[in-house]
Each structure stands twice: as structure tokens, then as C-alpha cells.
Design a protein around this motif. Sequence first.
Motif, mmCIF file in Angstrom:
data_model
loop_
_atom_site.group_PDB
_atom_site.id
_atom_site.type_symbol
_atom_site.label_atom_id
_atom_site.label_comp_id
_atom_site.label_asym_id
_atom_site.label_seq_id
_atom_site.Cartn_x
_atom_site.Cartn_y
_atom_site.Cartn_z
ATOM 1 N N GLY A 181 0.717 -1.219 0.080
ATOM 2 C CA GLY A 181 0.165 0.116 0.037
ATOM 3 C C GLY A 181 0.964 1.368 0.105
ATOM 4 N N ARG A 182 2.060 1.181 -0.016
ATOM 5 C CA ARG A 182 3.064 2.471 0.033
ATOM 6 C C ARG A 182 3.297 2.947 -1.372
ATOM 7 N N ARG A 183 3.120 4.171 -1.485
ATOM 8 C CA ARG A 183 3.304 4.789 -2.819
ATOM 9 C C ARG A 183 4.338 6.025 -2.660
ATOM 10 N N THR A 184 5.644 5.941 -3.354
ATOM 11 C CA THR A 184 6.684 6.617 -3.188
ATOM 12 C C THR A 184 6.814 7.327 -4.489
ATOM 13 N N ARG A 204 12.548 12.660 -2.081
ATOM 14 C CA ARG A 204 11.703 11.551 -2.022
ATOM 15 C C ARG A 204 10.298 11.828 -1.141
ATOM 16 N N ARG A 205 9.406 11.325 -1.427
ATOM 17 C CA ARG A 205 8.100 11.683 -0.767
ATOM 18 C C ARG A 205 7.133 10.273 -0.658
ATOM 19 N N SER A 206 7.087 9.834 0.368
ATOM 20 C CA SER A 206 6.239 8.486 0.435
ATOM 21 C C SER A 206 4.902 8.754 1.138
ATOM 22 N N ARG A 207 3.960 8.112 0.649
ATOM 23 C CA ARG A 207 2.565 8.201 1.251
ATOM 24 C C ARG A 207 2.125 6.540 1.510
ATOM 25 N N ALA A 208 1.742 6.351 2.663
ATOM 26 C CA ALA A 208 1.035 4.877 3.186
ATOM 27 C C ALA A 208 -0.301 5.070 3.185
ATOM 28 N N ALA A 209 -1.059 3.959 2.450
ATOM 29 C CA ALA A 209 -2.400 3.974 2.193
ATOM 30 C C ALA A 209 -2.983 3.318 3.560
#
Length: 65
Positions: A42-45, A57-62
Motif C-alpha cells: 500500500g505504500r506509494r513513493t 523523496r516523498r512517501s505515502r502509506a495508504a
Amino acid sequence: MPLTFRKSFRILPGVRLNINRHSWSITTGGGHGPRHTHSSTGRRTTSVDLPGPFGWRRSRAARRR
């Protein structure tokens, strides 16, 4: 020393399938622009290589439901 496993396959030009012990991910882009990675966890980077020591870098976890 722990054992690690990581393998990357080029599927199409600009598209990679990355596999490790815990998950898999698809990475697109990266030629002369941003790289987008979508993981099975579910992680989007989004990451960009900038000249010199200025990587970004930018990460988002759903949310998991």
C-alpha cells in the motif's frame, strides 16, 4: 548476518517489477523525471534524482481497511 532477497525485472522500457522477501512493487518513470513506485503493502513513493546531494523523496502509506 541476516539473509536478504531482492530482485528487479525490467518488464517494459520505463517499467520495473521489484520483488523482495516481504512484498513486490511496480516502478514507472525515472528517465528524466520523477519515479513512481506502488507497493503491494500500500505504500506509494515518488522520488526524483536532483544534481549533487539534493535527492528528493516523498512517501505515502495508504490506510488499510
